[in-house]
Design a protein around this motif. Structure first.
Motif, PDB file in Angstrom:
ATOM      1  N   ARG A  67       0.845  -1.193   0.000  1.00 29.99           N
ATOM      2  CA  ARG A  67       0.000   0.000   0.000  1.00 29.99           C
ATOM      3  C   ARG A  67       0.880   1.243   0.000  1.00 29.99           C
ATOM      4  O   ARG A  67       1.904   1.287   0.692  1.00 29.99           O
ATOM      5  CB  ARG A  67      -0.927  -0.005   1.219  1.00 29.99           C
ATOM      6  CG  ARG A  67      -1.953  -1.130   1.178  1.00 29.99           C
ATOM      7  CD  ARG A  67      -2.804  -1.185   2.428  1.00 29.99           C
ATOM      8  NE  ARG A  67      -3.799  -2.240   2.339  1.00 29.99           N
ATOM      9  CZ  ARG A  67      -5.035  -2.084   1.860  1.00 29.99           C
ATOM     10  NH1 ARG A  67      -5.429  -0.876   1.452  1.00 29.99           N
ATOM     11  NH2 ARG A  67      -5.876  -3.089   1.805  1.00 29.99           N
ATOM     12  N   LEU A  68       0.458   2.235  -0.766  1.00 30.30           N
ATOM     13  CA  LEU A  68       1.231   3.468  -0.893  1.00 30.30           C
ATOM     14  C   LEU A  68       0.435   4.647  -0.367  1.00 30.30           C
ATOM     15  O   LEU A  68      -0.756   4.799  -0.672  1.00 30.30           O
ATOM     16  CB  LEU A  68       1.615   3.704  -2.354  1.00 30.30           C
ATOM     17  CG  LEU A  68       2.463   2.610  -3.012  1.00 30.30           C
ATOM     18  CD1 LEU A  68       2.717   2.953  -4.471  1.00 30.30           C
ATOM     19  CD2 LEU A  68       3.782   2.416  -2.270  1.00 30.30           C
ATOM     20  N   ARG A  69       1.089   5.482   0.423  1.00 29.28           N
ATOM     21  CA  ARG A  69       0.483   6.696   0.932  1.00 29.28           C
ATOM     22  C   ARG A  69       0.896   7.878   0.061  1.00 29.28           C
ATOM     23  O   ARG A  69       2.009   7.925  -0.451  1.00 29.28           O
ATOM     24  CB  ARG A  69       0.914   6.938   2.378  1.00 29.28           C
ATOM     25  CG  ARG A  69       0.364   5.924   3.361  1.00 29.28           C
ATOM     26  CD  ARG A  69       0.914   6.175   4.755  1.00 29.28           C
ATOM     27  NE  ARG A  69       0.257   5.341   5.755  1.00 29.28           N
ATOM     28  CZ  ARG A  69       0.617   5.279   7.024  1.00 29.28           C
ATOM     29  NH1 ARG A  69       1.654   6.009   7.453  1.00 29.28           N
ATOM     30  NH2 ARG A  69      -0.026   4.508   7.874  1.00 29.28           N
ATOM     31  N   GLY A  70      -0.027   8.820  -0.074  1.00 29.43           N
ATOM     32  CA  GLY A  70       0.277  10.003  -0.869  1.00 29.43           C
ATOM     33  C   GLY A  70      -0.970  10.546  -1.515  1.00 29.43           C
ATOM     34  O   GLY A  70      -2.080  10.420  -0.971  1.00 29.43           O
ATOM     35  N   THR A  71      -0.817  11.139  -2.679  1.00 29.94           N
ATOM     36  CA  THR A  71      -1.934  11.707  -3.411  1.00 29.94           C
ATOM     37  C   THR A  71      -2.994  10.648  -3.710  1.00 29.94           C
ATOM     38  O   THR A  71      -2.673   9.566  -4.202  1.00 29.94           O
ATOM     39  CB  THR A  71      -1.443  12.322  -4.732  1.00 29.94           C
ATOM     40  OG1 THR A  71      -0.433  13.279  -4.449  1.00 29.94           O
ATOM     41  CG2 THR A  71      -2.584  12.971  -5.484  1.00 29.94           C
ATOM     42  N   ALA A  72      -4.245  10.950  -3.395  1.00 29.70           N
ATOM     43  CA  ALA A  72      -5.338  10.042  -3.753  1.00 29.70           C
ATOM     44  C   ALA A  72      -5.537  10.082  -5.267  1.00 29.70           C
ATOM     45  O   ALA A  72      -5.630  11.154  -5.864  1.00 29.70           O
ATOM     46  CB  ALA A  72      -6.617  10.445  -3.040  1.00 29.70           C
ATOM     47  N   LEU A  73      -5.573   8.904  -5.874  1.00 27.30           N
ATOM     48  CA  LEU A  73      -5.734   8.802  -7.329  1.00 27.30           C
ATOM     49  C   LEU A  73      -7.221   8.621  -7.646  1.00 27.30           C
ATOM     50  O   LEU A  73      -7.719   7.506  -7.806  1.00 27.30           O
ATOM     51  CB  LEU A  73      -4.900   7.641  -7.866  1.00 27.30           C
ATOM     52  CG  LEU A  73      -3.391   7.741  -7.597  1.00 27.30           C
ATOM     53  CD1 LEU A  73      -2.668   6.503  -8.110  1.00 27.30           C
ATOM     54  CD2 LEU A  73      -2.816   9.009  -8.239  1.00 27.30           C
ATOM     55  N   ALA A  74      -7.928   9.735  -7.717  1.00 24.25           N
ATOM     56  CA  ALA A  74      -9.376   9.699  -7.935  1.00 24.25           C
ATOM     57  C   ALA A  74      -9.716   9.067  -9.272  1.00 24.25           C
ATOM     58  O   ALA A  74      -9.045   9.298 -10.282  1.00 24.25           O
ATOM     59  CB  ALA A  74      -9.937  11.118  -7.867  1.00 24.25           C
ATOM     60  N   HIS A  75     -10.785   8.275  -9.272  1.00 26.45           N
ATOM     61  CA  HIS A  75     -11.192   7.649 -10.536  1.00 26.45           C
ATOM     62  C   HIS A  75     -12.699   7.563 -10.697  1.00 26.45           C
ATOM     63  O   HIS A  75     -13.177   7.285 -11.807  1.00 26.45           O
ATOM     64  CB  HIS A  75     -10.591   6.241 -10.670  1.00 26.45           C
ATOM     65  CG  HIS A  75     -10.853   5.335  -9.508  1.00 26.45           C
ATOM     66  ND1 HIS A  75     -12.045   4.699  -9.307  1.00 26.45           N
ATOM     67  CD2 HIS A  75     -10.053   4.968  -8.485  1.00 26.45           C
ATOM     68  CE1 HIS A  75     -11.977   3.957  -8.213  1.00 26.45           C
ATOM     69  NE2 HIS A  75     -10.781   4.108  -7.684  1.00 26.45           N
ATOM     70  N   GLY A  76     -13.491   7.760  -9.669  1.00 25.97           N
ATOM     71  CA  GLY A  76     -14.936   7.755  -9.821  1.00 25.97           C
ATOM     72  C   GLY A  76     -15.535   6.400 -10.071  1.00 25.97           C
ATOM     73  O   GLY A  76     -16.740   6.261 -10.267  1.00 25.97           O
ATOM     74  N   ASP A  77     -14.727   5.360 -10.081  1.00 23.93           N
ATOM     75  CA  ASP A  77     -15.230   4.005 -10.290  1.00 23.93           C
ATOM     76  C   ASP A  77     -15.770   3.494  -8.956  1.00 23.93           C
ATOM     77  O   ASP A  77     -15.067   3.508  -7.949  1.00 23.93           O
ATOM     78  CB  ASP A  77     -14.093   3.102 -10.787  1.00 23.93           C
ATOM     79  CG  ASP A  77     -14.581   1.726 -11.181  1.00 23.93           C
ATOM     80  OD1 ASP A  77     -14.462   1.394 -12.354  1.00 23.93           O
ATOM     81  OD2 ASP A  77     -15.085   0.993 -10.304  1.00 23.93           O
ATOM     82  N   GLU A  78     -16.971   3.029  -8.941  1.00 22.17           N
ATOM     83  CA  GLU A  78     -17.604   2.587  -7.696  1.00 22.17           C
ATOM     84  C   GLU A  78     -17.625   1.067  -7.551  1.00 22.17           C
ATOM     85  O   GLU A  78     -18.526   0.489  -6.967  1.00 22.17           O
ATOM     86  CB  GLU A  78     -19.024   3.155  -7.606  1.00 22.17           C
ATOM     87  CG  GLU A  78     -19.045   4.679  -7.558  1.00 22.17           C
ATOM     88  CD  GLU A  78     -20.434   5.236  -7.351  1.00 22.17           C
ATOM     89  OE1 GLU A  78     -21.366   4.417  -7.272  1.00 22.17           O
ATOM     90  OE2 GLU A  78     -20.581   6.462  -7.262  1.00 22.17           O
ATOM     91  N   GLY A  79     -16.613   0.433  -8.099  1.00 23.69           N
ATOM     92  CA  GLY A  79     -16.512  -1.010  -7.942  1.00 23.69           C
ATOM     93  C   GLY A  79     -17.376  -1.792  -8.902  1.00 23.69           C
ATOM     94  O   GLY A  79     -17.635  -2.973  -8.680  1.00 23.69           O
ATOM     95  N   ALA A  80     -17.802  -1.156  -9.987  1.00 25.61           N
ATOM     96  CA  ALA A  80     -18.680  -1.830 -10.938  1.00 25.61           C
ATOM     97  C   ALA A  80     -17.903  -2.566 -12.020  1.00 25.61           C
ATOM     98  O   ALA A  80     -18.480  -3.194 -12.894  1.00 25.61           O
ATOM     99  CB  ALA A  80     -19.616  -0.814 -11.600  1.00 25.61           C
TER     100      ALA A  80
END
Length: 291
Positions: free
Chosen positions: A198-211
């Motif tokens: 696991r890496l800490r740092g900038t959140a890599l937003a993607h908008g994918d809700e696990g679908a």
């Protein structure tokens, strides 16, 4: 002559690991293998074993006893001899995240599905499919192989960027997120394990809700969770997954990444398929010259 290795003290997670058991993913069994393959090769070749022979992988201090014969031991490539009945101490890892202890002839634990390494998520391989503890006894194989000194060079340079191939799910990430992966610095989380770093740092937003559709995974794939946390899949990774993949660490850089201790910085740089293949060719020549 038969011999044994007694585990007399354990100061951190320790297991039997080897080159892994590739070709079992269709049975739901991940490939496994050493957390840092280069250090496994270094230790094994120093006592005349094939690079991927079964050895001890430890994240802490170990106390061991050789029994039944004089045993040649390598700790990350540094060799010494242990008399029958002699107890010796292996210090906790210092510069790298993990340490490997190899003995001439290798650890002769039973082979399961083509490998001797421990897969704890399935409780198979190694010694009873679990972490080692005081009182465990491991059988040794026959030694006598040709020793070889391997040089690490910059292979585990913890300051070097980690090479990745981008994709395959780049369309799920915006331009700013894709740029962040290569521009920002992450750090290794203490919550990392053999399943994933696991890496800490900038959140890599993607908008994918696990679908996303669940599909096969590989070691080195960088999954991005719903919170935006990147997880680099390790040797004991799930065989399938549905989180989007922003990139994959190239095979030649697995060890360079996994050798990093918690809190160590991680930066990524993109390379082409041709660049990844050439890096792997050079890596094989350097660390697996007997293959």
């Amino acid at each position: 002559m038969a011999g044994w290795l007694d585990i007399t003290g354990v100061g951190g997670p320790a297991t039997v690991q080897d080159a892994g058991r590739p070709g079992q993913m269709h049975h739901g069994v991940p490939p496994g293998g050493a957390w840092v393959p280069e250090l496994l090769a270094l230790a094994n070749r120093a006592v005349g074993n094939p690079w991927g022979a079964a050895a001890l992988e430890t994240f802490g201090k170990l106390e061991l006893r050789g029994r039944g014969r004089r045993t040649h031991v390598s700790v990350d490539g540094r060799t010494f001899s242990v008399a029958d009945g002699e107890v010796f101490t292996v210090p906790a890892p210092e510069s790298a995240s993990v340490r490997y202890v190899a003995v001439d002839g290798g650890l002769a634990v039973p082979e399961v599905l083509g490998g001797r390494g421990t897969l704890m998520v399935a409780r198979l391989g190694g010694h009873e499919g679990r972490l080692l503890r005081p009182g465990d006894v491991l059988p040794l194989g026959e030694g006598g192989g040709t020793t070889e000194t391997l040089e690490l060079g910059d292979a585990l340079d913890v300051t070097a960027p980690i090479r990745v191939m981008l994709g395959p799910d780049l369309e799920r990430f915006g331009a700013a997120t894709r740029a962040s992966l290569l521009a920002d610095t992450f750090t290794v989380s203490p919550a990392s394990d053999r399943v994933g770093m696991r890496l800490r740092g900038t959140a890599l937003a993607h908008g994918d809700e696990g679908a996303g559709t669940s599909r096969p995974m590989v070691r080195g794939a960088i999954q991005v969770t719903l919170s935006g946390e990147p997880i680099v899949l390790g040797p004991d990774h799930p065989t399938t997954g549905g989180y989007p993949l922003i990139a994959t660490v190239i095979h030649a850089d697995w060890g360079r990444l996994c050798a990093r201790r918690p809190g160590t910085p991680v930066r990524f740089v993109a390379v082409s398929m041709e660049g990844a293949r050439e890096a792997w060719r050079q890596h094989l020549e350097r660390f697996r010259p007997t293959m």
